[in-house]
Design an enzyme around this catalytic site. Structure first.
Site, mmCIF file in Angstrom:
data_model
loop_
_atom_site.group_PDB
_atom_site.id
_atom_site.type_symbol
_atom_site.label_atom_id
_atom_site.label_comp_id
_atom_site.label_asym_id
_atom_site.label_seq_id
_atom_site.Cartn_x
_atom_site.Cartn_y
_atom_site.Cartn_z
ATOM 1 N N HIS A 81 37.912 15.168 39.491
ATOM 2 C CA HIS A 81 39.419 15.287 40.162
ATOM 3 C C HIS A 81 40.522 15.086 39.051
ATOM 4 O O HIS A 81 40.157 14.753 37.986
ATOM 5 C CB HIS A 81 39.297 13.995 41.082
ATOM 6 N N ASP A 83 43.514 13.703 39.678
ATOM 7 C CA ASP A 83 44.432 12.897 40.077
ATOM 8 C C ASP A 83 44.100 11.334 39.221
ATOM 9 O O ASP A 83 42.927 11.329 38.958
ATOM 10 C CB ASP A 83 44.823 12.285 41.370
ATOM 11 N N GLU A 176 41.447 11.892 44.653
ATOM 12 C CA GLU A 176 39.918 11.237 44.566
ATOM 13 C C GLU A 176 40.308 9.755 44.726
ATOM 14 O O GLU A 176 39.913 8.802 45.495
ATOM 15 C CB GLU A 176 39.174 11.492 43.547
ATOM 16 N N GLU A 177 41.214 9.242 43.730
ATOM 17 C CA GLU A 177 41.504 7.770 43.888
ATOM 18 C C GLU A 177 42.159 7.259 45.021
ATOM 19 O O GLU A 177 42.034 6.183 45.257
ATOM 20 C CB GLU A 177 42.631 7.639 42.656
ATOM 21 N N ASP A 199 32.381 11.989 36.990
ATOM 22 C CA ASP A 199 33.414 11.113 37.210
ATOM 23 C C ASP A 199 32.958 9.804 37.028
ATOM 24 O O ASP A 199 33.643 8.750 37.564
ATOM 25 C CB ASP A 199 33.908 11.239 38.655
ATOM 26 N N HIS A 381 41.472 2.639 35.086
ATOM 27 C CA HIS A 381 42.427 2.371 35.991
ATOM 28 C C HIS A 381 43.439 1.246 35.207
ATOM 29 O O HIS A 381 44.178 0.683 36.234
ATOM 30 C CB HIS A 381 41.767 1.471 37.354
HETATM 31 ZN ZN ZN Z 1 37.561 9.104 38.900
#
Ligand code: ZN
Length: 409
Positions: A81, A83, A176-177, A199, A381
């Site tokens: 992904h 994003d 995805e997030e 991922d 994150h």
């Molecule tokens: Zn991820």
């Protein structure tokens, strides 16, 4: 470096802000993802030599590496992904720490540090090259490391036609997030029989079990009246809501559970005497236990309705996603091949259940069995995110090896 351009790619990608936005109603949720897909990824996919490269307006960049040996008929996909998570991603300024000495790493001038005393896994990477943040943003290795690894794998195959492989389908997905990454995915158009998302975290991680997930909304209807004359007449929704919570097992809570242990999580509670609302999430890896959890949740409401009168408590439960395990089990060679490829490359496979969901879980239920492979990154994150270049190289090698192992079958 063994794989040309891997690090350059990664640095180029992370410098582009592609943060998604859960409050947005557009698809994809942010224009920056459209720009990244159309200005960076699509041209590069064409440049390395992928075919049938196209952008779907709902945010997906798709391409194909045709088989170079027609006897290999199984089509395998790799998905990452584009994003990044809900954390500052403006002006990502990655630091490259060469030959890491095992000490404390200052994150730019931010005052924050990456300290092995806080993050013990740093000790695994002495002597390696680490990419970190400057302490003001996340890094975005989640999931641009996955994109860089997949793109580099594709470039490798195109430079080495002597290495035989079947059709390889490549997909870079948005949002995805914010949990919408699979929403607009065109499984038929993608064309793969099976796929992997790239991922996950540390080198060696391999995941094919995730939670079964539901959300539960409880609405409690009370009756307010002046407290001075309330005897026998007031019904306090706040107190009844607390009673509802007390009917759920106290230790089956995220604060007290790990591994395969499921839970009820009270996520939000708002209200007054007249009406109170509680939002829960319900999670369990085991489907039967998951169903039992949802029943117990409804029974708690039923009990209070018997006690206080029907209609007092409404409990609405809605399934969110399911454990991909039951969709992967008929295709366990996906796991066996990933493990065998890791072992061949000297990577120790770490198979762990995900205490959450993945796009791959959704895709598995949409007809594309899709376990999750590692990217090599840590501390996703946030500002402590980092990734060793050697792990990215090893994972690129792993993707090549997995694709080859499908050809051999
Ligand atoms: Zn991820």
């Amino acid at each position: 470096m063994k794989y040309q351009n891997l690090l350059d790619r990664f640095i180029t990608y992370v410098k582009v802000n592609t943060r998604s936005d859960e409050n947005s109603t557009t698809t994809p949720s942010t224009q920056s993802q459209v720009d990244f897909a159309t200005n960076v990824l699509i041209p590069e996919m064409k440049r390395v030599g992928l075919q049938n490269v196209y952008y779907l307006p709902n945010g997906y960049a798709i391409g194909t590496l045709p088989a170079n040996d027609p006897s290999f008929t199984r089509k395998i996909g790799f998905i990452s992904h584009m994003d990044t998570a809900d954390f500052n991603a403006e002006n990502v300024n990655p630091q490259i720490v060469e030959n890491y000495d095992g000490g404390v790493i200052a994150l730019g001038d931010s005052g924050f540090t990456l300290d092995p005393a806080d993050f013990a896994h740093l000790n695994n990477y002495k002597g390696q090259t680490l990419i970190t943040t400057d302490g003001t943003t996340l890094l975005g290795a989640d999931d641009k490391a996955g994109i860089a690894e997949i793109m580099t794998m594709a470039a490798y195959f195109l430079r080495h036609p002597e290495v035989k492989h079947g059709t390889i389908c490549i997909g870079f997905t948005p949002d995805e997030e914010v949990g919408r990454g699979a929403d607009g995915f065109d499984v038929d158009g993608f064309g793969a029989d099976v796929a992997y998302t790239v991922d996950g975290g540390a080198l060696g991680e391999l995941e094919y079990e995730n939670f079964n997930a539901a959300s539960g909304r409880v609405t409690v209807h009370g009756a307010n009246i002046h407290p001075g004359t309330a005897k026998g007449r007031m019904r306090n929704a706040l107190l009844m809501a607390m009673e509802f919570q007390s009917l759920l097992p106290a230790d089956e809570n995220p604060m007290y559970t790990e591994g395969y242990e499921g839970f009820y999580h009270l996520d939000r509670m708002t209200g007054c005497v007249e009406e109170t609302r509680m939002d829960y999430i319900i999670r369990d890896h085991d489907r039967a236990k998951f169903e039992r959890r949802k029943e117990l949740f409804s029974q708690a409401a039923g009990f209070l309705n018997q006690k206080y009168g029907s209609g007092t408590v409404e409990a609405a439960v809605k399934d969110s996603y399911y454990n991909m395990k039951e969709k992967i089990e008929p295709h366990m060679d996906l796991i066996d091949k990933a493990k065998a490829s890791m072992e061949k490359l000297g990577i120790w496979p770490i198979v762990v259940p995900i205490r959450g969901g993945t796009d791959g879980a959704r895709l598995s239920y949409m007809g594309l069995p899709c376990p999750n492979l590692c990217t090599g990154g840590h501390n996703f994150h946030g500002k402590y995110e980092f990734i060793p270049v050697q792990s990215m190289e090893k994972i690129t090698e792993l993707l090549i090896e997995i694709a080859r192992s499908f050809a051999e079958a």
